[in-house]
Design a protein around this motif. Structure first.
Motif, mmCIF file in Angstrom:
data_model
loop_
_atom_site.group_PDB
_atom_site.id
_atom_site.type_symbol
_atom_site.label_atom_id
_atom_site.label_comp_id
_atom_site.label_asym_id
_atom_site.label_seq_id
_atom_site.Cartn_x
_atom_site.Cartn_y
_atom_site.Cartn_z
ATOM 1 N N GLU A 137 32.959 45.485 -94.710
ATOM 2 C CA GLU A 137 31.961 46.351 -95.350
ATOM 3 C C GLU A 137 31.368 47.361 -94.382
ATOM 4 N N ASP A 138 31.574 47.161 -93.075
ATOM 5 C CA ASP A 138 31.046 48.100 -92.089
ATOM 6 C C ASP A 138 31.911 49.341 -91.934
ATOM 7 N N LEU A 139 33.077 49.367 -92.564
ATOM 8 C CA LEU A 139 34.016 50.471 -92.392
ATOM 9 C C LEU A 139 33.776 51.562 -93.439
ATOM 10 N N PRO A 140 34.104 52.819 -93.122
ATOM 11 C CA PRO A 140 33.751 53.945 -93.993
ATOM 12 C C PRO A 140 34.736 54.166 -95.144
ATOM 13 N N TRP A 141 34.697 53.299 -96.135
ATOM 14 C CA TRP A 141 35.564 53.421 -97.306
ATOM 15 C C TRP A 141 34.983 54.390 -98.326
ATOM 16 N N LYS A 142 35.824 54.885 -99.196
ATOM 17 C CA LYS A 142 35.360 55.638 -100.361
ATOM 18 C C LYS A 142 34.628 54.695 -101.297
ATOM 19 N N SER A 143 35.229 53.517 -101.518
ATOM 20 C CA SER A 143 34.573 52.466 -102.283
ATOM 21 C C SER A 143 35.148 51.124 -101.871
ATOM 22 N N LEU A 144 34.327 50.082 -101.962
ATOM 23 C CA LEU A 144 34.758 48.714 -101.682
ATOM 24 C C LEU A 144 34.470 47.902 -102.936
ATOM 25 N N ASN A 145 35.525 47.484 -103.615
ATOM 26 C CA ASN A 145 35.408 46.851 -104.928
ATOM 27 C C ASN A 145 35.769 45.372 -104.835
ATOM 28 N N ILE A 146 34.861 44.530 -105.319
ATOM 29 C CA ILE A 146 35.058 43.081 -105.276
ATOM 30 C C ILE A 146 35.481 42.614 -106.665
ATOM 31 N N MET A 147 36.611 41.900 -106.733
ATOM 32 C CA MET A 147 37.114 41.427 -108.013
ATOM 33 C C MET A 147 37.248 39.903 -108.009
ATOM 34 N N ASP A 148 36.660 39.287 -109.014
ATOM 35 C CA ASP A 148 36.801 37.847 -109.213
ATOM 36 C C ASP A 148 37.898 37.599 -110.233
ATOM 37 N N TRP A 149 38.370 36.363 -110.332
ATOM 38 C CA TRP A 149 39.433 36.015 -111.261
ATOM 39 C C TRP A 149 39.093 36.481 -112.684
ATOM 40 N N GLY A 150 39.988 37.204 -113.293
ATOM 41 C CA GLY A 150 39.805 37.687 -114.654
ATOM 42 C C GLY A 150 39.148 39.045 -114.745
ATOM 43 N N ASP A 151 38.584 39.533 -113.650
ATOM 44 C CA ASP A 151 37.948 40.857 -113.663
ATOM 45 C C ASP A 151 39.000 41.952 -113.835
ATOM 46 N N GLU A 152 38.589 43.046 -114.453
ATOM 47 C CA GLU A 152 39.448 44.229 -114.568
ATOM 48 C C GLU A 152 38.707 45.435 -114.006
#
Length: 319
Positions: free
Chosen positions: A150-165
């Motif tokens: 999370e410390d890195l300069p991403w455009k976005s960091l998206n967290i997905m749990d099982w079943g998420d879309e």
């Protein structure tokens, strides 16, 4: 306890964890072994963006041009993998080089991470891409693993749990449950130990774009979790086939990987997770040989079987 002493002990624990990681995954110094030479080298600049084209770069790293969208899975592109400390990684070294140097890989639109294990979520590689393309790469990772990067300069960091879309740039991702384990360090909580709310998780993904579908299997033991995809019309299943001996509780063998792909009715099979690090005691050539021998018995085609080979869904030969 002083701050300096605490920092020293924290660093010492990280080095100890690196030693443990090296032991857990075969830990021999592969620099003393003969390096495997690659016979193939992909040329992404020549790929047709109207097609699905992919190349196995090494381990679980696959470069995918999904009809003009660049996706990079579990990128691991440095010499060693393990605990990152003092500007280097402590852990096993490669027995084969990546098919492309990190500077030869086109800017990914999306980096897809299956879980926080150091041979899948490699901090130096991810740091390289984030710093080379600050604010330009979307990242997807599994539940309770985003803290690693999370410390890195991403455009976005998206967290997905099982079943998420999730939809990114028109590409739809669905996070799938697999049979594996998730801790990055041995003392951490993870879902394989029953910590479903506060433990690190591990994903596979169904990727869909313009009515075409790819499954990235991440890392898994034999499971029926992929059976739910049998009516999804999966075009390509990218599945792990190595480190099954003796780690059967968390890794599948080639036959099991094929069976999972067949049970999801995938048309093509692409292997990963072998011939890059010595993580199991099986002979280095055994997983691919087993795969090719077994595939002839089943209604599925192997798209590629060597690091560096390129596969096109429409059958274009890129060498």
């Amino acid at each position: 306890m002083s701050v300096n002493r605490r920092n020293f002990l924290n660093k010492l624990s990280l080095i100890a964890a690196g030693t443990f990681f090296s032991f857990l995954y075969g830990g021999r110094d592969s620099k003393a072994e003969e390096r495997l030479e690659l016979k193939y080298k992909p040329v992404p600049a020549g790929w047709d963006s109207k097609d699905i084209t992919l190349s196995w770069i090494g381990h679980s790293t696959v470069l995918i041009n999904f009809m003009g969208k660049w996706i990079l899975t579990d990128p691991v592109l440095f010499e060693r993998v393990g605990v990152y400390l003092f500007g280097t990684s402590y852990g096993p070294s490669r027995i084969s080089p990546p098919a492309l140097h990190r500077n030869e890989i086109p800017r990914p639109d999306i980096i897809l991470l299956s879980h926080a294990h150091m041979d899948h979520m490699d901090y130096p590689t991810l740091k390289f891409f984030a710093q080379k393309y600050p604010g330009k790469i979307d990242v997807i990772t599994s539940y309770l693993t985003g803290d690693v990067i999370e410390d890195l300069p991403w455009k976005s960091l998206n967290i997905m749990d099982w079943g998420d879309e999730l939809n990114l740039g028109g590409i739809n991702f669905r996070a799938l449950e697999v049979k594996h384990f998730g801790w990055r360090f041995p003392w951490e909580k993870d879902r394989s130990r029953g910590f479903f709310k506060d433990g690190r998780s591990y994903n596979a993904y169904l990727i869909e774009y313009k009515n075409k579908k790819i499954v990235f299997g991440g890392d898994t033991a034999m499971t029926d979790k992929f059976d739910s995809l049998k009516n999804e019309n999966v075009d390509i299943a990218i599945m792990p086939i190595g480190a099954y001996n003796p780690w059967r509780r968390s890794h599948c063998n080639p036959e099991e990987a094929l069976l999972m792909a067949i049970r999801m009715n995938a048309k093509y099979f692409v292997p990963i997770h072998t011939k890059t690090f010595r993580q199991g005691s099986e002979p280095v050539d055994e997983p691919i040989e087993w795969l090719l021998k077994s595939a002839s018995k089943y209604p599925i085609k192997v798209g590629l079987h060597e690091i560096g080979q390129t596969f096109s869904l429409n059958g274009i030969n890129y060498g």
